[in-house]
Design a protein around this motif. Structure first.
Motif, mmCIF file in Angstrom:
data_model
loop_
_atom_site.group_PDB
_atom_site.id
_atom_site.type_symbol
_atom_site.label_atom_id
_atom_site.label_comp_id
_atom_site.label_asym_id
_atom_site.label_seq_id
_atom_site.Cartn_x
_atom_site.Cartn_y
_atom_site.Cartn_z
ATOM 1 N N LEU A 155 -5.235 1.446 -6.236
ATOM 2 C CA LEU A 155 -6.668 1.993 -6.211
ATOM 3 C C LEU A 155 -7.530 1.275 -7.379
ATOM 4 C CD1 LEU A 155 -9.218 3.568 -5.721
ATOM 5 C CD2 LEU A 155 -7.933 5.693 -7.315
ATOM 6 N N VAL A 156 -8.727 0.627 -7.272
ATOM 7 C CA VAL A 156 -9.032 -0.107 -8.459
ATOM 8 C C VAL A 156 -10.589 0.063 -8.293
ATOM 9 C CG1 VAL A 156 -9.304 -2.249 -6.958
ATOM 10 C CG2 VAL A 156 -9.130 -2.364 -9.485
ATOM 11 N N GLN A 157 -11.162 -0.052 -9.295
ATOM 12 C CA GLN A 157 -12.715 0.125 -9.285
ATOM 13 C C GLN A 157 -13.598 -1.117 -9.027
ATOM 14 O OE1 GLN A 157 -13.840 1.627 -13.280
ATOM 15 N NE2 GLN A 157 -13.903 3.846 -12.321
ATOM 16 N N SER A 171 -9.715 -6.333 -10.524
ATOM 17 C CA SER A 171 -8.963 -7.228 -9.975
ATOM 18 C C SER A 171 -7.447 -6.731 -9.620
ATOM 19 C CB SER A 171 -8.552 -8.405 -11.078
ATOM 20 O OG SER A 171 -9.677 -8.833 -11.421
ATOM 21 N N LEU A 172 -6.785 -7.439 -8.801
ATOM 22 C CA LEU A 172 -5.573 -6.606 -8.231
ATOM 23 C C LEU A 172 -4.849 -7.922 -7.642
ATOM 24 C CD1 LEU A 172 -4.514 -3.800 -7.985
ATOM 25 C CD2 LEU A 172 -5.180 -3.752 -5.657
ATOM 26 N N LEU A 175 -13.367 -7.383 -7.007
ATOM 27 C CA LEU A 175 -13.476 -6.638 -5.808
ATOM 28 C C LEU A 175 -14.439 -5.876 -5.523
ATOM 29 C CD1 LEU A 175 -9.614 -5.489 -6.372
ATOM 30 C CD2 LEU A 175 -10.767 -6.938 -4.157
ATOM 31 N N LYS A 176 -14.811 -5.552 -4.532
ATOM 32 C CA LYS A 176 -15.995 -4.611 -3.742
ATOM 33 C C LYS A 176 -15.377 -3.590 -2.797
ATOM 34 C CE LYS A 176 -18.678 -8.967 -3.329
ATOM 35 N NZ LYS A 176 -19.376 -9.743 -2.337
ATOM 36 N N PRO A 177 -16.164 -2.592 -2.586
ATOM 37 C CA PRO A 177 -15.531 -1.496 -1.859
ATOM 38 C C PRO A 177 -15.490 -1.964 -0.515
ATOM 39 C CG PRO A 177 -17.603 -0.700 -3.238
ATOM 40 C CD PRO A 177 -17.397 -2.153 -3.355
#
Length: 123
Positions: A11-13, A17-18, A86-88
């Motif tokens: 899970l990231v906002q 980045s991931l 990152l985007k939803p």
């Protein structure tokens, strides 16, 4: 046949980045084009990016171009997907896959798949 195992999801906002990893076993990835696909709930699996066995620049889908990069470490037999900004709408299960084709962008072009790793981007 090559076996693939993805890791690194989570899970990231939004804006974060991931980095996903795809560890291969059974065969060396050096002679394969390695790709990443993703599948969101209720949607078809879609191509994200690949890095070809023939070399050259990786090829990415327009939706991730400039934000996602792919790299491979043949010595570790591992492929990485670096995801930035990152985007939803990037929320999906991400799959690593191997192909003998040089420029494969279709699901059917790939013969080996990992089990997937969940990426969730919160707004």
């Amino acid at each position: 046949q090559v076996q693939l195992v993805e890791s690194g999801g989570g899970l990231v906002q939004a804006g974060g980045s991931l980095r996903l990893s795809c560890a291969a076993s059974g065969r060396t990835i050096g002679t394969y084009t390695m790709g990443w696909f993703r599948q969101a709930p209720g949607k078809e699996r879609e191509f994200v990016i690949y890095i070809s066995w023939i070399g050259g620049s990786p090829y990415a889908a327009d939706s991730v171009k400039g934000r996602f990069t792919i790299s491979r470490d043949n010595a570790k037999n591992t492929v990485y997907l670096q995801m930035n900004s990152l985007k939803p709408e990037d929320t999906a299960v991400y799959y690593c896959a191997a192909s003998t084709y040089s420029r494969p962008t279709y699901y059917a072009d790939y013969h080996s798949w990992g089990q997937g790793t969940q990426v969730t981007v919160s707004s």
